[in-house]
Write a protein that holds these residues in place. Structure first.
Motif, mmCIF file in Angstrom:
data_model
loop_
_atom_site.group_PDB
_atom_site.id
_atom_site.type_symbol
_atom_site.label_atom_id
_atom_site.label_comp_id
_atom_site.label_asym_id
_atom_site.label_seq_id
_atom_site.Cartn_x
_atom_site.Cartn_y
_atom_site.Cartn_z
ATOM 1 N N LEU A 153 -11.203 7.519 7.823
ATOM 2 C CA LEU A 153 -10.218 6.525 8.225
ATOM 3 C C LEU A 153 -10.530 5.981 9.608
ATOM 4 C CD1 LEU A 153 -6.832 8.101 7.055
ATOM 5 C CD2 LEU A 153 -8.372 6.580 5.802
ATOM 6 N N TYR A 172 -2.360 0.236 12.431
ATOM 7 C CA TYR A 172 -2.726 0.390 11.015
ATOM 8 C C TYR A 172 -3.947 1.293 10.925
ATOM 9 C CZ TYR A 172 -3.872 -0.720 6.165
ATOM 10 O OH TYR A 172 -4.140 -0.629 4.824
ATOM 11 N N GLU A 173 -4.034 2.057 9.859
ATOM 12 C CA GLU A 173 -5.214 2.868 9.616
ATOM 13 C C GLU A 173 -5.533 2.868 8.126
ATOM 14 O OE1 GLU A 173 -1.511 4.736 10.272
ATOM 15 O OE2 GLU A 173 -2.930 4.559 11.935
ATOM 16 N N ASP A 174 -6.838 2.872 7.840
ATOM 17 C CA ASP A 174 -7.279 2.823 6.451
ATOM 18 C C ASP A 174 -8.770 3.164 6.422
ATOM 19 O OD1 ASP A 174 -7.396 2.449 3.728
ATOM 20 O OD2 ASP A 174 -6.465 0.475 3.745
ATOM 21 N N ALA A 190 -10.706 -3.603 3.457
ATOM 22 C CA ALA A 190 -10.761 -2.206 3.038
ATOM 23 C C ALA A 190 -11.230 -2.134 1.598
ATOM 24 C CB ALA A 190 -9.382 -1.551 3.182
ATOM 25 N N ARG A 249 -0.194 -0.192 0.919
ATOM 26 C CA ARG A 249 -0.981 -1.206 1.627
ATOM 27 C C ARG A 249 -0.088 -2.375 1.984
ATOM 28 N NH1 ARG A 249 -6.285 0.001 1.385
ATOM 29 N NH2 ARG A 249 -6.982 1.409 -0.236
#
Length: 249
Positions: A153, A172-174, A190, A249
């Motif tokens: 991530l 935000y994290e992804d 992503a 999301r």
């Protein structure tokens, strides 16, 4: 200065008369020709008109999340004078349950390598900071990223300065495959679970909310990939459970 609607109509009528006169005086081809039939406009069909409108969201996806970063100041109001490593350390210190004692404990350990040279310095999870005016106030803001380890991530943050205070206006994290800055927006790409597609999420500065809002969330085709075969549900309850319908999301 904008013309009023009646004035525009009058000019349009005069222009049409002049155009017709010119065409009538020409001996060669040049007559007005029809462009064919115009497609009929189709209005959207409203489904379930008797459905009671929802008064509140079912899930909190963090549309507006702003907070002052404690322990970090902005010297002379210049955000370039803020140390990105200090900003990440402040976030880790504020959430020990997530980092020092939680799922991303490797990130906390590798923060000790930040500022070192060579192989040890390369282990620092903090990525290069970028500066651009995203809020429209004429001053630069900071877009910062750091790896959340273990795992794959990347955390993306946007900060702006309010006097000597540092304010986080986007978080935000992804599993990020790319980040772009465009105008007043941050665009994050992503990978998707569907082969040949990716997610594209866009945050844009909103003057009223004084925050970056998620304005676009879409799935885009990236190229070739096998056709997705839908899997049948194993239980009727999986069709209506929040965990099955909320992608996060």
């Amino acid at each position: 200065m904008f013309r009023s609607r009646p004035t525009r109509s009058a000019f349009a009528a005069v222009g049409f008369v002049l155009l017709a006169s010119v065409l009538a005086g020409c001996g060669d081809a040049g007559e007005l020709k029809g462009a064919g039939s115009t497609p009929t406009a189709i209005s959207p069909d409203r489904l379930w008109p008797d459905l009671t409108p929802a008064a509140s969201p079912a899930f909190d996806i963090g549309e507006v999340e702003t907070q002052v970063v404690k322990g970090v100041t902005v010297p002379d109001g210049d955000i370039r004078k803020v140390d990105p490593v200090a900003v990440v350390r402040a976030e880790i210190a504020a959430a020990p349950g997530d980092y020092s004692e939680g799922a991303y404990d490797e990130t906390a350990r590798r923060m000790a390598d930040c500022g070192k040279s060579g192989t040890e310095g390369a282990r620092c999870p903090v990525l290069k900071a970028y500066y651009r005016d995203l809020t429209g106030d004429g001053r630069e803001d900071m877009t910062l990223g750091f790896r959340q380890l273990p795992g794959n991530l990347t955390a993306v943050r946007v900060y702006t300065a309010r006097g000597d205070r540092l304010l986080q206006v986007m978080s935000y994290e992804d599993a990020v495959s790319g980040v772009e800055l465009a105008g007043r927006s941050v665009i994050i790409r992503a990978p998707s679970e569907v082969a040949g597609y990716e997610y594209r999420l866009q945050w844009t500065w909103d003057q009223q909310q004084q925050a970056m809002l998620l304005t676009h969330d879409e799935m885009l085709r990236t190229g070739g990939g096998r056709k997705h075969s839908p899997q049948p549900s194993t239980s009727p309850s999986s069709l209506s459970s929040p965990s099955a319908s909320a992608s996060g999301r």
